[in-house]
Design an enzyme around this catalytic site. Sequence first.
Site, mmCIF file in Angstrom:
data_model
loop_
_atom_site.group_PDB
_atom_site.id
_atom_site.type_symbol
_atom_site.label_atom_id
_atom_site.label_comp_id
_atom_site.label_asym_id
_atom_site.label_seq_id
_atom_site.Cartn_x
_atom_site.Cartn_y
_atom_site.Cartn_z
ATOM 1 N N CYS A 132 62.246 5.618 18.551
ATOM 2 C CA CYS A 132 60.986 5.290 19.241
ATOM 3 C C CYS A 132 59.943 4.653 18.328
ATOM 4 O O CYS A 132 59.347 3.621 18.657
ATOM 5 C CB CYS A 132 60.399 6.541 19.886
ATOM 6 S SG CYS A 132 60.396 7.985 18.792
ATOM 7 N N HIS A 252 53.043 7.248 20.945
ATOM 8 C CA HIS A 252 52.993 7.240 19.484
ATOM 9 C C HIS A 252 51.983 6.189 19.038
ATOM 10 O O HIS A 252 51.986 5.065 19.546
ATOM 11 C CB HIS A 252 54.351 6.841 18.895
ATOM 12 C CG HIS A 252 55.420 7.879 19.007
ATOM 13 N ND1 HIS A 252 55.196 9.169 19.437
ATOM 14 C CD2 HIS A 252 56.751 7.817 18.722
ATOM 15 C CE1 HIS A 252 56.336 9.839 19.407
ATOM 16 N NE2 HIS A 252 57.288 9.043 18.993
#
Lengths: 347, 347
Positions: A132, A252
């Site tokens: 990710c 994130h």
Amino acid sequence: MTNQKRFNVAVVGATGAVGEQIIKLLEERQFPFQQLKLLSSARSAGKKISVCGVEYTVEEACPESFEGIDIALFSAGGDVSKALVPAAIERGAVCIDNTSAFRMDPTAPLVVPEVNADKIKEHQGVIANPNCSTIQMVAALKPLYDRYGIDRIIVSTYQAVSGAGTRAIDEMLHQTKEVLEGNTVKPDVLPVSSLPVKHQIAFNAIPQIDKFQENGFTYEEMKMINETKKIMDDESIKVTTTCVRIPVVYGHSESVYVELKNDYDLAEVRELLAAAPGITVVDRPEEQAYPLATDAAGKHDVFVGRLRRDLDHPRGLNMWIVSDNLLKGAAWNAVQIAETFASERPE
Amino acid sequence: MTNQKRFNVAVVGATGAVGEQIIKLLEERQFPFQQLKLLSSARSAGKKISVCGVEYTVEEACPESFEGIDIALFSAGGDVSKALVPAAIERGAVCIDNTSAFRMDPTAPLVVPEVNADKIKEHQGVIANPNCSTIQMVAALKPLYDRYGIDRIIVSTYQAVSGAGTRAIDEMLHQTKEVLEGNTVKPDVLPVSSLPVKHQIAFNAIPQIDKFQENGFTYEEMKMINETKKIMDDESIKVTTTCVRIPVVYGHSESVYVELKNDYDLAEVRELLAAAPGITVVDRPEEQAYPLATDAAGKHDVFVGRLRRDLDHPRGLNMWIVSDNLLKGAAWNAVQIAETFASERPE
């Protein structure tokens, strides 16, 4: 009904955080599937999931599950992928694997469609979905790499707990509530559920994601280093990373410092990024506008802002890169790969 | 009773988050004060504060407050310092100023005692206390600077809301509770209370601390750049910074990348830091031991860990530096300056 080719699709890990998003995306994107098979561990088998108005029963994944499957999307952990991807390939499926099991396998393309979609056709049965934190960074850096070249990357991450799964989300929310009420907390999941030591994530920042290697970096940090070089297809890029878990649910954030190979123009950097597929520039300091995890949550794009020149280095550029770690960082990137694969598949 | 010289001390901003800590430290450290004067704005005047068993009434600060004062510790905001420091100096007080008002004034020493305590004696009435995020970084870098030299610093911060004052703490705790209960939140304080746009801090990361400058950096980021060079007394050090607010109450964490001028030995780096005053090394990855904000809160030291060599650059070193932003980052550093000043003052 069109004459478009339709595919038999399996989703492995259908009841997990990423699997759920994959199913939702297949539905939203009207992915051309004929048959859909939802697979999981024995523990979750039997659950019912509704997709496009049809109720599916989740089945336990086994080698035979992949009979007749064209595309299998795996996100049930590295061990499941290692065990079942070969069986799926044997039965003629192409596997899009969201775990780290095959990412550094030289025969497996590691794909972020905005960066290297052309690699998909080189697959030998498995196409790997990167980590990710890597995906959002390389998606944002590719336009700059193509124009100026990249000498080095120094990145510090601010990663959401959803990257560690639903148990980590539950732990953080529950723990936060306990701290607010003045109760003692007993961490049980984070930073790494399989390791002995746990740390409080509520109102804290934990500089550990995944286990440590001998060299002092964590596996998460090494993934970012190694995968970036592989995806950019350039071993000469210097990369160093610090990966940190913070109390955020989805999204994130990354503080990325990049030293370009050639002189750059900041206005041109903005234009290149604004024109790049899958990138949204949010960079209006005068309006206090910059990417935020809470804004990126639920969206497909990679958001970039805080673009500014290093005052002490002419080729240094600071960026703030934010994306939904379960979407572009996982499910959406996997479905993009599946879509690209499907559209290129000969009739 | 000793024959030690005793001082008349004033604390300006006595009811604020940092002022409270300063008073607590003067008490704990048995600072040799004769008279203690607690000063504040008109709004907080009249409050009672007990110090060493004696009850003091907070008075409104005005120029006359500094008659007979030897040492005045200021932490009531830049405007108050600008207005009252000259009046205090005129009356013979030495001012230790915790705001940014005089930090870049070339006549004012900017002091972190572990780094440049020798500058204290050069004061011309005011000694400036650096910005919280700068203090902990330079304290940890000084031993490495002395041994290897520093070419550049690239730092990303994970800063606690207490750095924005008690209103920001209250907002974060309240907002977090609202989000947990599924309620809509209306941010009111962060990122910068005096600016029009507010952002949610609960379960988020805000890449803005203080206002923006024309060059795209925030004032907080510029403070770290300029103050680091001034404290290290070396304009040749390249510094670039990204300052981020995260949902932590006490304790700033920093991901610091430093490129040394000369080759280094990692074991020696550990030894140098372990031997340095005010530094505690917490760096045992095999035990998942590294500095954490929740552990640093309430402690005086600067905690350093995650020490590891950049795999792609032989002189690159990654560090994770954590300290209590209200203590070493503010009150404790100010009291250390006061103690050093007091101990050096001729009888």
